[in-house]
Design a protein around this motif. Sequence first.
Motif, PDB file in Angstrom:
ATOM      1  N   ARG A  35      -0.130   3.157  11.420  1.00  0.00           N
ATOM      2  CA  ARG A  35      -1.427   3.201  10.738  1.00  0.00           C
ATOM      3  C   ARG A  35      -2.535   3.647  11.679  1.00  0.00           C
ATOM      4  O   ARG A  35      -3.432   4.396  11.273  1.00  0.00           O
ATOM      5  CB  ARG A  35      -1.725   1.841  10.109  1.00  0.00           C
ATOM      6  N   GLU A  36      -2.466   3.210  12.918  1.00  0.00           N
ATOM      7  CA  GLU A  36      -3.474   3.660  13.889  1.00  0.00           C
ATOM      8  C   GLU A  36      -3.315   5.141  14.191  1.00  0.00           C
ATOM      9  O   GLU A  36      -4.314   5.870  14.295  1.00  0.00           O
ATOM     10  CB  GLU A  36      -3.361   2.830  15.167  1.00  0.00           C
ATOM     11  N   GLU A  37      -2.079   5.606  14.312  1.00  0.00           N
ATOM     12  CA  GLU A  37      -1.852   7.035  14.572  1.00  0.00           C
ATOM     13  C   GLU A  37      -2.332   7.895  13.417  1.00  0.00           C
ATOM     14  O   GLU A  37      -2.865   9.000  13.623  1.00  0.00           O
ATOM     15  CB  GLU A  37      -0.366   7.289  14.832  1.00  0.00           C
ATOM     16  N   LEU A  38      -2.166   7.413  12.177  1.00  0.00           N
ATOM     17  CA  LEU A  38      -2.599   8.162  11.002  1.00  0.00           C
ATOM     18  C   LEU A  38      -4.109   8.073  10.771  1.00  0.00           C
ATOM     19  O   LEU A  38      -4.668   8.868  10.025  1.00  0.00           O
ATOM     20  CB  LEU A  38      -1.886   7.641   9.751  1.00  0.00           C
ATOM     21  N   GLY A  39      -4.751   7.085  11.395  1.00  0.00           N
ATOM     22  CA  GLY A  39      -6.159   6.852  11.113  1.00  0.00           C
ATOM     23  C   GLY A  39      -6.379   6.195   9.765  1.00  0.00           C
ATOM     24  O   GLY A  39      -7.418   6.378   9.131  1.00  0.00           O
ATOM     25  N   TYR A  40      -5.409   5.386   9.325  1.00  0.00           N
ATOM     26  CA  TYR A  40      -5.491   4.718   8.026  1.00  0.00           C
ATOM     27  C   TYR A  40      -6.259   3.412   8.211  1.00  0.00           C
ATOM     28  O   TYR A  40      -5.688   2.325   8.281  1.00  0.00           O
ATOM     29  CB  TYR A  40      -4.081   4.478   7.488  1.00  0.00           C
ATOM     30  N   LEU A  41      -7.580   3.525   8.283  1.00  0.00           N
ATOM     31  CA  LEU A  41      -8.417   2.392   8.639  1.00  0.00           C
ATOM     32  C   LEU A  41      -8.294   1.242   7.652  1.00  0.00           C
ATOM     33  O   LEU A  41      -8.260   0.077   8.047  1.00  0.00           O
ATOM     34  CB  LEU A  41      -9.884   2.833   8.728  1.00  0.00           C
ATOM     35  N   VAL A  42      -8.247   1.555   6.354  1.00  0.00           N
ATOM     36  CA  VAL A  42      -8.255   0.495   5.357  1.00  0.00           C
ATOM     37  C   VAL A  42      -6.986  -0.356   5.413  1.00  0.00           C
ATOM     38  O   VAL A  42      -6.992  -1.506   4.971  1.00  0.00           O
ATOM     39  CB  VAL A  42      -8.470   1.085   3.944  1.00  0.00           C
ATOM     40  N   GLY A  43      -5.930   0.176   5.968  1.00  0.00           N
ATOM     41  CA  GLY A  43      -4.695  -0.587   6.095  1.00  0.00           C
ATOM     42  C   GLY A  43      -4.472  -1.165   7.480  1.00  0.00           C
ATOM     43  O   GLY A  43      -3.468  -1.851   7.705  1.00  0.00           O
ATOM     44  N   THR A  44      -5.409  -0.926   8.398  1.00  0.00           N
ATOM     45  CA  THR A  44      -5.211  -1.365   9.775  1.00  0.00           C
ATOM     46  C   THR A  44      -5.531  -2.842   9.966  1.00  0.00           C
ATOM     47  O   THR A  44      -4.825  -3.554  10.687  1.00  0.00           O
ATOM     48  CB  THR A  44      -6.043  -0.498  10.728  1.00  0.00           C
ATOM     49  N   TRP A  66      -7.681  12.609   2.193  1.00  0.00           N
ATOM     50  CA  TRP A  66      -7.094  11.590   3.063  1.00  0.00           C
ATOM     51  C   TRP A  66      -8.170  10.834   3.843  1.00  0.00           C
ATOM     52  O   TRP A  66      -8.135   9.602   3.948  1.00  0.00           O
ATOM     53  CB  TRP A  66      -6.115  12.228   4.042  1.00  0.00           C
ATOM     54  N   ARG A  67      -9.144  11.550   4.381  1.00  0.00           N
ATOM     55  CA  ARG A  67     -10.180  10.883   5.178  1.00  0.00           C
ATOM     56  C   ARG A  67     -10.979   9.900   4.335  1.00  0.00           C
ATOM     57  O   ARG A  67     -11.304   8.798   4.786  1.00  0.00           O
ATOM     58  CB  ARG A  67     -11.098  11.928   5.806  1.00  0.00           C
ATOM     59  N   LEU A  68     -11.299  10.284   3.118  1.00  0.00           N
ATOM     60  CA  LEU A  68     -12.022   9.376   2.235  1.00  0.00           C
ATOM     61  C   LEU A  68     -11.145   8.185   1.849  1.00  0.00           C
ATOM     62  O   LEU A  68     -11.593   7.031   1.870  1.00  0.00           O
ATOM     63  CB  LEU A  68     -12.489  10.125   0.987  1.00  0.00           C
ATOM     64  N   ARG A  69      -9.915   8.471   1.493  1.00  0.00           N
ATOM     65  CA  ARG A  69      -8.985   7.404   1.113  1.00  0.00           C
ATOM     66  C   ARG A  69      -8.814   6.394   2.233  1.00  0.00           C
ATOM     67  O   ARG A  69      -8.857   5.177   2.009  1.00  0.00           O
ATOM     68  CB  ARG A  69      -7.635   8.018   0.753  1.00  0.00           C
ATOM     69  N   HIS A 114       0.857  -1.176   0.000  1.00  0.00           N
ATOM     70  CA  HIS A 114       0.000   0.000   0.000  1.00  0.00           C
ATOM     71  C   HIS A 114       0.888   1.219   0.000  1.00  0.00           C
ATOM     72  O   HIS A 114       1.911   1.221   0.637  1.00  0.00           O
ATOM     73  CB  HIS A 114      -0.909  -0.025   1.224  1.00  0.00           C
ATOM     74  N   THR A 115       0.449   2.262  -0.678  1.00  0.00           N
ATOM     75  CA  THR A 115       1.359   3.352  -0.956  1.00  0.00           C
ATOM     76  C   THR A 115       0.974   4.641  -0.272  1.00  0.00           C
ATOM     77  O   THR A 115      -0.173   4.869   0.027  1.00  0.00           O
ATOM     78  CB  THR A 115       1.405   3.588  -2.465  1.00  0.00           C
ATOM     79  N   ALA A 116       1.949   5.457  -0.054  1.00  0.00           N
ATOM     80  CA  ALA A 116       1.715   6.811   0.407  1.00  0.00           C
ATOM     81  C   ALA A 116       1.762   7.748  -0.788  1.00  0.00           C
ATOM     82  O   ALA A 116       2.334   7.439  -1.809  1.00  0.00           O
ATOM     83  CB  ALA A 116       2.788   7.206   1.407  1.00  0.00           C
ATOM     84  N   MET A 117       1.161   8.897  -0.657  1.00  0.00           N
ATOM     85  CA  MET A 117       1.269   9.916  -1.690  1.00  0.00           C
ATOM     86  C   MET A 117       1.485  11.251  -0.994  1.00  0.00           C
ATOM     87  O   MET A 117       1.147  11.411   0.167  1.00  0.00           O
ATOM     88  CB  MET A 117       0.019   9.951  -2.575  1.00  0.00           C
ATOM     89  N   SER A 118       2.035  12.205  -1.692  1.00  0.00           N
ATOM     90  CA  SER A 118       2.352  13.474  -1.059  1.00  0.00           C
ATOM     91  C   SER A 118       1.073  14.191  -0.658  1.00  0.00           C
ATOM     92  O   SER A 118       0.041  14.072  -1.297  1.00  0.00           O
ATOM     93  CB  SER A 118       3.138  14.353  -2.028  1.00  0.00           C
ATOM     94  N   GLY A 119       1.158  14.971   0.425  1.00  0.00           N
ATOM     95  CA  GLY A 119       0.004  15.721   0.894  1.00  0.00           C
ATOM     96  C   GLY A 119      -1.140  14.813   1.290  1.00  0.00           C
ATOM     97  O   GLY A 119      -2.243  14.930   0.785  1.00  0.00           O
ATOM     98  N   ASP A 120      -0.882  13.872   2.230  1.00  0.00           N
ATOM     99  CA  ASP A 120      -1.905  12.888   2.538  1.00  0.00           C
ATOM    100  C   ASP A 120      -2.913  13.360   3.583  1.00  0.00           C
ATOM    101  O   ASP A 120      -3.769  12.602   4.021  1.00  0.00           O
ATOM    102  CB  ASP A 120      -1.283  11.562   2.978  1.00  0.00           C
ATOM    103  N   VAL A 133     -12.877   6.411  -4.969  1.00  0.00           N
ATOM    104  CA  VAL A 133     -13.545   7.109  -6.070  1.00  0.00           C
ATOM    105  C   VAL A 133     -14.028   8.475  -5.611  1.00  0.00           C
ATOM    106  O   VAL A 133     -13.869   9.483  -6.322  1.00  0.00           O
ATOM    107  CB  VAL A 133     -14.718   6.267  -6.615  1.00  0.00           C
ATOM    108  N   ASP A 134     -14.609   8.543  -4.415  1.00  0.00           N
ATOM    109  CA  ASP A 134     -15.059   9.830  -3.874  1.00  0.00           C
ATOM    110  C   ASP A 134     -13.880  10.768  -3.651  1.00  0.00           C
ATOM    111  O   ASP A 134     -13.978  11.984  -3.912  1.00  0.00           O
ATOM    112  CB  ASP A 134     -15.804   9.624  -2.550  1.00  0.00           C
ATOM    113  N   ALA A 135     -12.767  10.227  -3.168  1.00  0.00           N
ATOM    114  CA  ALA A 135     -11.580  11.051  -2.951  1.00  0.00           C
ATOM    115  C   ALA A 135     -11.057  11.593  -4.277  1.00  0.00           C
ATOM    116  O   ALA A 135     -10.723  12.780  -4.392  1.00  0.00           O
ATOM    117  CB  ALA A 135     -10.499  10.239  -2.247  1.00  0.00           C
TER     118      ALA A 135
END
Length: 260
Positions: free
Chosen positions: A200-209, A23-26, A3-9, A32-34
């Motif tokens: 991932r938990e600190e970032l709130g990256y739910l889809v990767g958690t 970021w929140r949508l992603r 899974h990848t990061a992108m600038s300005g997340d 698609v919404d993001a």
Amino acid sequence: MAHTAMSGDGTTADDDPLQTAVWRLRSRACWVDAAALLTPATPRTSLQRASLLVERCLYTQAGWEDAEDALRTAEAMAHTDDERGAAACERGYLAYAATLFQVRDRADEARAALGRAAALIAPGAAGRALLDFRRGLIAENLTRSPQAARAAYRRAHAGATAHPDPLLLSATWRHLAGLALREGELTEARHGFAESLRIREELGYLVGTAPALVSLADTETEPEASRLREEARRLFRLLGGVPTWLAHRLAPPETDAATA
């Protein structure tokens, strides 16, 4: 899985409201919404749209045509070496995903595209870490060369540290830990998976958690292993069964026993 990061997340106070919304949508599997928020098209936004839609393919094994269309737009709008290199990096990642999930064998295209990216992205540039990580994925999962994969992941890890990219750092921790687990280095694997989950938990990256929880569970004893897997199941259901490739790892214990 990669899974990848992108600038300005959207994860720091310096990010603008648009990037925060993206970021929140992603992070909630709404790629698609993001992507729809990223207008008008500029080289930066077109590349970010492509990256979002490629990531969707990795998590859902769907949306391939949308990703291809977005990527062609990004390639057409790229003017600088950095932009062209970043687009080539996404091209390689999409081809890798299609090969990994047996949609179509595009392994040669993946290697060629990442080779082009390497020629365009200067050593030490921020985008080099992501490129190194993706070359590691190809080495690990397509070429089956764990030594080459480890070297690439370590370069990516160093780059993600030098050019702070916490989401990419969580991915390098995860994949280095996976290689360690495969070699029986349980303590090293547990540490890497724990670091990946923490970020991932600190970032709130739910889809990767959920994947991070399952990986850490593989290194733990009971009852902690079961607790981690149950938390992963909860997140998996919350996100509507994404990532799709995690489903077989989250089968209920009785199903696991019946098929063991």
